[in-house]
Structure formats: structure tokens, C-alpha cells
Enzyme design. Structure first.
Site, short mmCIF file in Angstrom:
data_model
loop_
_atom_site.label_atom_id
_atom_site.label_comp_id
_atom_site.label_asym_id
_atom_site.label_seq_id
_atom_site.Cartn_x
_atom_site.Cartn_y
_atom_site.Cartn_z
N HIS A 123 -12.84 -4.61 -1.33
CA HIS A 123 -11.40 -3.85 -0.43
C HIS A 123 -11.09 -4.27 0.54
CE1 HIS A 123 -10.41 0.54 -0.28
NE2 HIS A 123 -9.64 0.14 -0.01
N ARG A 135 -8.51 2.59 -6.62
CA ARG A 135 -9.35 3.21 -5.58
C ARG A 135 -10.43 3.44 -6.74
NH1 ARG A 135 -8.12 2.78 -1.19
NH2 ARG A 135 -7.21 4.52 -0.16
#
Ligand code: NAP
Ligand code: GLV
Length: 321
Positions: A284, A236
Site C-alpha cells: 500500500h 482499495r
């Protein structure tokens, strides 16, 4: 137990992840169950027993008084953990072969990219320069994986089979064939000192927030055969201190970085990461969750739960993952 209805709350997915696609997949696999894609004014909140969610807004899940189980449509649950009104019912996360295989592809691709000096070779091609550099074998390179859960342990095993020296760092002790396993803060420095390519697959929790900072990166093997260590973060964005990473790339503490995740997503157009020549950037998408696979995974878990069986991959709210 009667067949409870399922509510879908899906925000901020990618194109092939449209809420409508999820709804059609869930309709297919939950034929005898009501499936509502929210917002839907016809939805009766009291009938909703299950919720399948991606980045629901804070407070949205608290609106269902009879909720029995929440399913996160991805592996990382940090967005849900940040909701102080989250209902106190089990939260199940994704841990399926399809997602794991996708992440392993990403990790292997990027480890090999740095190991095989691809950025240098592509630049040479653009400049029509025939200038091979010494290419060390995989066995000369130590890959260290932070986070040896579902994703990290699979990537570790594939990298080991490619011939890399592989170490892993986790919270609890592990024993994995051919992998040097480290755990806890007391063993972190030893793990880092031997690492040439650091792969981060940790969950984002209060303990791991900004763990990828200058202090940690400076402990990576300074004598790496690659010249300087490389960082790969597909966990993350909140795990990384972005100013520190840029500084470390600038002063040579890091030789290169592959980053799939960022503190702010989408990455703003003026972010220096876009143009940094030492950065390989992806939006992502290291491991997308596939609606076909995940809808079946959720439907199977609901069926088993209603038959009195145990849920799998339940998040521990105390640990935050
Ligand atoms: P997981 O199975 O829960 O594994 C998490 C690992 O991190 C475990 O090994 C755990 O240690 C370790 N860990 C957690 N907190 C730690 C701490 N404070 N110190 C040391 N180790 C710690 O999770 P996963 O399924 O592998 O997924 C990992 C993360 O990948 C997700 O949370 C998500 O953020 C990210 N992800 C990203 C993408 C993408 O496309 N970029 C896709 C999927 C997932 P223990 O084994 O001791 O518990
Ligand atoms: C994606 O980022 C996931 O957590 O599955």
C-alpha cells in the site's frame, strides 16, 4: 471568523508519515493557529474548528462540538464513511499534483512491467536463460482504467502518450482526448471485453465493494496478445474478492496481478499472495501522501474558507467519495 484551532488525529501511517512529522509540518504552515496532535490532555475540544485526519477511530470526530471542516489526509475516504457518528460538516479529501504524479508512476511502472514481460525476463536472468520472447508494441495493448477521477485520468493520459490504447470507466460520462470513455453499469461489459490490462483506481463505496470478482475478471479480453489479461489494483483492498483473484490466476483467467492494497493490511504472513509467482505485491505505497505538500494544501484551504471562499474536493456523502 476567528482563527479556529486544528486537531490532528492520525493512526496507522507509514514510517515517513509519523504523527510527529505531520505536527511539525502543520506548525510550520499554521503559525498563527493552535495545532493539537491528539491524544493531548491539554486539548480543549470546544476550540477545535478543523480536524486533519487519517483513519480516525469511529466516534473520535464527534467529540468536537464546534467542528467546521474535516480534512482527510489521503484521497480515499472509505474509513471515514464507515463512521456513523461522523459530524455533518464538509469533508475535504486530498487531490494534489504530488499524489497524482506518484500514482501515475506506479500505474505506468506496473503496466510496463506486464507489457514488457518483466517477471518472465527476471526469471530468465536468474536461470541464466537467454530466451527472448516476442515483444508486442504498446499500440497492441488495451489498458482499461476503472475510476477516471483525479488519479485515473492522469494515468490514462500518460499511458496514451506512451502509445497504449486506453479506455476508462467511470460513473458519469466523460470526454477525454484520445481515451475511449465508458460509464455506468450498462457500458461496463463493453469496456471489459476490450481490456488486456485492467487498472483499478475506484474508491471503495457500497457500490464498488468486491467489484473485482470472478464474474468481472472473466469478461476481460480472453484473446489478449499477452496470453491472458493482467490486473492492477491500487484502489482499495475491499474492491477485490481475493479468493476469486487467486482462483483466476490459478486457472489462467488472469495471467498476472499487481496488487498494492488488500482486504487486511498489513497482509498476514500466511497470505498466499506473498508467494504466488504471478503476483507483484507492494505494501500500500503506490502513492504516499507527502506531509510537506498536504499540510500546505490543508492550510491554504482553511485560509480560503475563513476568508469566505469555497472549499475544494469536498466529498459527497451520498456517493461515498
Ligand atoms: P476520484 O477523483 O474521486 O475518482 C473516483 C473515480 O471513480 C471517478 O471517476 C468516479 O466516477 C469513479 N467511480 C466511483 N464510483 C463508481 C461507480 N460505482 N461506478 C463507476 N465509476 C465509479 O478519486 P481519486 O482521487 O482518483 O482516487 C481514487 C481512489 O484511489 C481513492 O478513493 C483511494 O481509494 C485510492 N488511492 C490509493 C492510493 C494507494 O497508495 N494505493 C493512494 C491514493 C488513492 P465519476 O468521475 O463519474 O464521479
Ligand atoms: C491512500 O491510500 C490514499 O487514499 O490517499
Amino acid at each position: 471568523m476567528n482563527k479556529g484551532a486544528l486537531a490532528l488525529l492520525i493512526h496507522g501511517g507509514t514510517q515517513n508519515w509519523s504523527p510527529e512529522r505531520w505536527k511539525s509540518r502543520f506548525d510550520d504552515v499554521c503559525k498563527d493557529r493552535r495545532v493539537w496532535l491528539l491524544p493531548d490532555p491539554t486539548c480543549d475540544a470546544a476550540e477545535v474548528c478543523y480536524a486533519a485526519v487519517w483513519k480516525p477511530r469511529s466516534g473520535e470526530l464527534a467529540a468536537f462540538p464546534n467542528l467546521r471542516v474535516m480534512f482527510n489526509l489521503g484521497a480515499g475516504v472509505d474509513a471515514l464513511m464507515a463512521d456513523s457518528t461522523l459530524p455533518k460538516v464538509p469533508l475535504v479529501r486530498v487531490a494534489v499534483g504530488d499524489l497524482t504524479a506518484r500514482m501515475t508512476e506506479y500505474v505506468v511502472l506496473h503496466v510496463l512491467m506486464h507489457h514488457r514481460q518483466e517477471p518472465y525476463l527476471r526469471a530468465s536472468q536468474r536461470e541464466k536463460r537467454w530466451a527472448p520472447r516476442f515483444q508486442w508494441p504498446a499500440s497492441a495493448i488495451s489498458v482499461g482504467i476503472m475510476g477516471m477521477g483525479t488519479l485515473g485520468s492522469d494515468a490514462a493520459d500518460v499511458l496514451r502518450r506512451l502509445g497504449f490504447r486506453v479506455s476508462g470507466w467511470s460513473r458519469s460520462p466523460k470526454q477525454l482526448e484520445g481515451i475511449s470513455c465508458f460509464h455506468g453499469n450498462a457500458q461496463l461489459d463493453t469496456f471489459l471485453q476490450r481490456t488486456d490490462i485492467l487498472v483499478c483506481l475506484l474508491p471503495l463505496t457500497p457500490e464498488t465493494q468486491q467489484i473485482l470478482n470472478r464474474g468481472l475478471l472473466a469478461k476481460l479480453n480472453p484473446n489478449s496478445p499477452m496470453g491472458a489479461p493482467a490486473l492492477i489494483n491500487a484502489g482499495r483492498g475491499g474492491l477485490q474478492n481475493e479468493a476469486d483473484i487467486l482462483e483466476c490466476l490459478d486457472d489462467g483467467t488472469l495471467g498476472a496481478a499487481s496488487l498494492d492494497v488488500f482486504a487486511q493490511e498489513p497482509l498476514p504472513p500466511d497470505s498466499p499472495f506473498w508467494t504466488n509467482p504471478k503476483v507483484v505485491l507492494t505494501p500500500h505505497n503506490a502513492a504516499d501522501t507527502d506531509p510537506d505538500e498536504i499540510s500546505k494544501y490543508v492550510a491554504r484551504q482553511i485560509e480560503r474558507f475563513e476568508a469566505g471562499g469555497a472549499l475544494e474536493n469536498v466529498v459527497d456523502p451520498g456517493r461515498g467519495y
